[in-house]
Design an enzyme around this catalytic site. Structure first.
Site, PDB file in Angstrom:
ATOM      1  N   SER A 129       0.841  -1.198   0.000  1.00 37.87           N
ATOM      2  CA  SER A 129       0.000   0.000   0.000  1.00 37.87           C
ATOM      3  C   SER A 129       0.872   1.243   0.000  1.00 37.87           C
ATOM      4  O   SER A 129       1.997   1.231   0.516  1.00 37.87           O
ATOM      5  CB  SER A 129      -0.901   0.014   1.240  1.00 37.87           C
ATOM      6  OG  SER A 129      -1.542   1.267   1.396  1.00 37.87           O
ATOM      7  N   TYR A 142      -1.012  -0.385  10.702  1.00 38.69           N
ATOM      8  CA  TYR A 142      -1.215  -0.822   9.320  1.00 38.69           C
ATOM      9  C   TYR A 142      -0.097  -0.308   8.408  1.00 38.69           C
ATOM     10  O   TYR A 142       0.470  -1.069   7.614  1.00 38.69           O
ATOM     11  CB  TYR A 142      -2.564  -0.322   8.816  1.00 38.69           C
ATOM     12  CG  TYR A 142      -2.810  -0.571   7.348  1.00 38.69           C
ATOM     13  CD1 TYR A 142      -3.140  -1.843   6.888  1.00 38.69           C
ATOM     14  CD2 TYR A 142      -2.715   0.468   6.421  1.00 38.69           C
ATOM     15  CE1 TYR A 142      -3.367  -2.077   5.532  1.00 38.69           C
ATOM     16  CE2 TYR A 142      -2.945   0.243   5.068  1.00 38.69           C
ATOM     17  CZ  TYR A 142      -3.260  -1.029   4.634  1.00 38.69           C
ATOM     18  OH  TYR A 142      -3.477  -1.248   3.304  1.00 38.69           O
TER      19      TYR A 142
END
Length: 240
Positions: A129, A142
């Site tokens: 990501s 995350y």
């Protein structure tokens, strides 16, 4: 083999690979969902042979792959992951453990297990990501796991001489967990999966498969850091 194959990007990648003639090993943590996806893919591609593995990688990051030990796995897609939002000071310890287990330990152990079998892996796709490159507030855990995914991919790509390893840097994609409307900057999972497969032979260690996401992060890289921090903090507080 595709992890997190019962929804979103993982499911879409599985369907795309089936269209190219691959047989599939689908991983998920819900038996009923796995069966539904298996039936859905077989309805479209009756000749596709499908094996399923049901396991909650967030609770048990070390996978038992004995059921697929004899299969010639050539492609591994490490897709499964979670991204809970919250202030770290109030984040449940159990949620931190689950996120690290699922996003880091599970794909690492699985990749190691398949490589240790001296299998025929020729392509490893790790879904990362842009949060690993531009870490947003309230997504500290995350973002940290996605930075690991990217570094893990790059190191492994140099280590493995006979396999391609590529980190796919993901922006916003419309999925079951991201229900914001589809737009130019937010493709649906099917469109995104096609880009992932097409970029598999790009010859780069990490890449944005969906080019508008690359443009978005390039623009961010040109802006003053303090301005980006303020904008991201405001946007993430709205999310909370």
């Amino acid at each position: 083999m595709i992890t997190g194959a019962t929804d979103g990007i993982g499911k879409a990648i599985a369907i795309e690979l089936a269209a190219y003639g691959f047989n599939l090993i689908l991983h998920g943590r819900n038996t009923e969902k796995l069966e539904l996806v298996q039936h859905e893919i077989n309805a479209m591609y009756p000749d596709c042979r499908i094996t399923t593995i049901c396991r909650d990688g967030g609770q048990e990051p070390i996978s038992d792959i004995s059921s697929i030990k004899g299969l010639p796995v050539t492609v591994l897609v490490n897709n499964v992951g979670v991204g809970p939002i919250g202030s770290l000071a109030t984040f449940p310890v159990s949620e931190i453990g689950r996120t690290v287990n699922l996003n880091i330990l599970f794909p690492t152990y699985l990749t190691r297990s398949l490589l240790a079998l001296e299998n025929q892996l020729s392509l490893i796709i790790n879904i990362s990501s842009y949060a690993g490159l531009f870490p947003p507030p309230f997504l500290a855990v995350y973002a940290g796991t996605k930075a690991y995914n990217n570094a893990f991919s790059k190191a492994l790509s140099v280590e493995l001489e006979n396999a391609t390893v590529i980190s796919m840097l993901v922006g916003s994609v419309h999925t079951g967990s991201n229900t914001k409307p589809v737009s130019f900057m937010r493709p649906d999972a099917g469109v995104f999966a096609k880009r992932v497969i097409r970029m598999a032979g790009a010859g780069r260690k990490s890449v944005y498969p969906y080019w508008p996401h690359a443009v978005q992060t390039y623009v961010l890289s040109l802006l003053p850091a303090g301005f980006i921090d303020r904008v991201m903090r405001k946007a993430m507080r709205r999310e909370l």
